[in-house]
Design a protein around this motif. Structure first.
Motif, mmCIF file in Angstrom:
data_model
loop_
_atom_site.group_PDB
_atom_site.id
_atom_site.type_symbol
_atom_site.label_atom_id
_atom_site.label_comp_id
_atom_site.label_asym_id
_atom_site.label_seq_id
_atom_site.Cartn_x
_atom_site.Cartn_y
_atom_site.Cartn_z
ATOM 1 N N SER A 86 0.858 -1.192 0.000
ATOM 2 C CA SER A 86 0.000 0.000 0.000
ATOM 3 C C SER A 86 0.888 1.233 0.000
ATOM 4 O O SER A 86 2.073 1.170 0.378
ATOM 5 N N THR A 88 0.584 3.672 2.025
ATOM 6 C CA THR A 88 0.889 3.975 3.422
ATOM 7 C C THR A 88 2.072 3.153 3.916
ATOM 8 O O THR A 88 2.941 3.661 4.634
ATOM 9 N N PHE A 114 -4.670 13.985 2.833
ATOM 10 C CA PHE A 114 -5.004 12.629 3.270
ATOM 11 C C PHE A 114 -3.917 12.147 4.236
ATOM 12 O O PHE A 114 -2.721 12.250 3.950
ATOM 13 N N ALA A 116 -2.391 9.604 4.999
ATOM 14 C CA ALA A 116 -1.315 8.678 4.595
ATOM 15 C C ALA A 116 0.007 9.416 4.426
ATOM 16 O O ALA A 116 1.084 8.845 4.636
ATOM 17 N N SER A 161 0.789 15.490 -1.041
ATOM 18 C CA SER A 161 -0.117 14.657 -1.807
ATOM 19 C C SER A 161 -0.276 15.382 -3.155
ATOM 20 O O SER A 161 -0.804 16.488 -3.190
ATOM 21 N N PHE A 165 -7.047 14.795 -2.017
ATOM 22 C CA PHE A 165 -8.205 13.903 -2.211
ATOM 23 C C PHE A 165 -9.533 14.616 -2.054
ATOM 24 O O PHE A 165 -10.520 14.255 -2.675
ATOM 25 N N THR A 192 -1.091 8.879 -4.956
ATOM 26 C CA THR A 192 -2.236 7.971 -5.019
ATOM 27 C C THR A 192 -3.425 8.585 -5.746
ATOM 28 O O THR A 192 -4.208 7.876 -6.378
ATOM 29 N N GLY A 213 -0.652 3.893 -4.467
ATOM 30 C CA GLY A 213 -1.397 2.649 -4.383
ATOM 31 C C GLY A 213 -1.940 2.321 -5.765
ATOM 32 O O GLY A 213 -1.652 3.018 -6.747
ATOM 33 N N TYR A 215 -5.444 1.139 -6.410
ATOM 34 C CA TYR A 215 -6.894 0.960 -6.591
ATOM 35 C C TYR A 215 -7.659 2.216 -6.951
ATOM 36 O O TYR A 215 -8.880 2.185 -7.068
HETATM 37 C C1 PLP Z 1 -4.028 10.771 -1.308
HETATM 38 C C2 PLP Z 1 -4.212 9.396 -0.752
HETATM 39 N N1 PLP Z 1 -3.133 8.704 -0.342
HETATM 40 C C3 PLP Z 1 -3.226 7.464 0.141
HETATM 41 C C4 PLP Z 1 -4.449 6.840 0.256
HETATM 42 C C5 PLP Z 1 -4.510 5.455 0.824
HETATM 43 O O1 PLP Z 1 -3.512 4.683 0.225
HETATM 44 P P1 PLP Z 1 -3.235 3.184 0.683
HETATM 45 O O2 PLP Z 1 -4.566 2.532 0.933
HETATM 46 O O3 PLP Z 1 -2.517 2.601 -0.484
HETATM 47 O O4 PLP Z 1 -2.391 3.219 1.891
HETATM 48 C C6 PLP Z 1 -5.605 7.512 -0.162
HETATM 49 C C7 PLP Z 1 -6.923 6.885 -0.046
HETATM 50 O O5 PLP Z 1 -7.966 7.506 -0.158
HETATM 51 C C8 PLP Z 1 -5.474 8.825 -0.680
HETATM 52 O O6 PLP Z 1 -6.534 9.520 -1.107
#
Ligand code: PLP
Length: 383
Positions: A86, A88, A114, A116, A161, A165, A192, A213, A215
């Motif tokens: 992931s 994170t 976000f 992360a 980021s 998000f 991501t 990530g 998905y």
């Molecule tokens: C900007 C951002 N980074 C990371 C993530 C989560 O990443 P992961 O699930 O791969 O740790 C998200 C999930 O919404 C996100 O929007």
């Protein structure tokens, strides 16, 4: 998008487009059909044959193939890539590896970023005492100058980021890389919300590390992720997460020594959801073959149509409009109406978007068409 609303892809590549109007890539994108096929095939094979087919060479090939695909995605070379489970996880390992000390600060995005991209640094800060700085967003918008002003000579890391998000705001990575480097800091990026939808030339932009990530915009599965690491860091960092796979020759399984690889793969430390890694490789190749720049342009045209339509309906579009700060994410408020009610109304009409705080978030991707946008607007306009 062409005048006749010609889709960028064959919609058979995304079977779910036949069953609902899905404008929610910033949450979880629809997965490419071939990605789903290779993942399913991988799990079926291991379920039925154990390691008979998935032998050591096959395991190495999973990593090699994803290194190559992610290198294409980031305009890098395979040794610049580490594979993980992931975003994170990769960011956490990186944060412990960099481990800013007590006199340092980390400019870790903004108070709407976000987590992360923030919590891994906060955790290290609890040990080392380094300071975490977050820019303050104003009604969801982060002033790039205010963010830049947080960076000083004590800054060890700027962690952004790439696309926020909640608002879709996109940062100029080249500019922040230059600024970070002027102060002797690293620029670490969570891509991501951009990888797969926004062109990223990691070496060209001067980014030190970038993770994603699978998905969201990459149309891949949960359980796989990739990181680009700039060459100087590939030999200097001691990863925060270490395991039997961390050894340069992972098949040299002995407990009494550990020598890291002289490349980014030193951040790979254990077994993983290999089927998902195979899937991510498939998705990246699919998107890169189409062209990320083409996808970016196409998605922007869909976002434009959403913005125009929402404004015609009296909505208050809250995502940035400046071409240099935009992404395909469009957020809006609807005066006199709760965002939650709007999201529910769309859901009841089989249109999937996201509710984020007090805004509704629309995130079209390459499998959407103008027809989908019109459907959203039609539902919103109806009683
Ligand atoms: C900007 C951002 N980074 C990371 C993530 C989560 O990443 P992961 O699930 O791969 O740790 C998200 C999930 O919404 C996100 O929007």
């Amino acid at each position: 998008m062409s005048k006749d609303d010609k889709p960028l892809v064959d919609l058979d590549d995304f079977p779910a487009t036949r069953t609902c109007t899905y404008i929610n890539a910033a949450n979880v994108a629809l997965m490419c059909r071939d990605t789903e096929r290779v993942i399913t095939a991988w799990y079926k094979d291991v379920a039925e044959n154990g390691s008979n087919n998935f032998n050591e060479a096959a395991e190495d090939a999973v990593f090699d193939d994803l290194h190559q695909a992610a290198a294409r995605l980031f305009h890098a070379t395979p040794p610049d890539i580490a594979v993980g489970s992931s975003a994170t996880e990769l960011l956490s390992s990186l944060a412990w590896a960099v481990m800013p000390g007590p006199d340092a600060n980390v400019v870790s995005g903004a108070d709407i970023t976000f987590p992360a991209a923030v919590y891994p640094w906060s955790r290290v800060a609890r040990l080392t005492g380094c300071e975490i700085r977050l820019a303050k967003a104003h009604d969801g918008y982060v002033d790039p100058d205010e963010l830049a002003n947080l960076i000083d000579d004590q800054t060890a890391v700027v962690c952004l980021s790439h696309v926020e998000f909640r608002s879709g705001q996109r940062y100029d990575l080249s500019a922040y890389a230059e600024l970070a480097h002027q102060h002797g800091a690293l620029l670490v990026v969570d891509a991501t919300q951009s990888a797969g939808a926004v062109p990223i030339d990691a070496p060209g932009m001067g980014v030190d590390a970038i993770v994603t990530g699978a998905y969201k915009w990459l149309c891949g599965p949960f359980g796989a992720a990739a990181m680009y690491l700039a060459p100087p860091l590939q030999t200097s960092l001691d990863p925060g997460l270490v395991g039997f796979r961390s050894h340069a020759d992972m098949w040299d399984i002995r407990a009494d020594h550990l020598t890291y690889a002289d490349n980014a793969s030193r951040f790979e430390f254990s077994t993983m959801a290999y089927g998902c890694a195979v899937g991510l490789t498939k998705s990246i190749d699919y998107l890169v073959d189409i062209g990320i720049d083409r996808i970016f342009t196409y998605n922007q045209s869909l976002a434009d149509a959403i913005i125009v339509g929402l404004e015609t309906l009296g909505a208050d579009v809250t995502s940035p409009r400046n071409p240099n700060e935009r992404s395909a994410i469009v957020t809006a408020r609807f005066p006199g109406q709760e965002a939650a009610d709007i999201a529910q109304k769309l859901k009841d009409a089989n249109v999937r978007v996201a509710l984020r705080g007090d805004v509704v978030r629309f995130s079209p991707h390459l499998y959407n068409r103008l027809e989908d946008v019109n459907r959203v607007l039609h539902v919103l306009a109806s009683d």
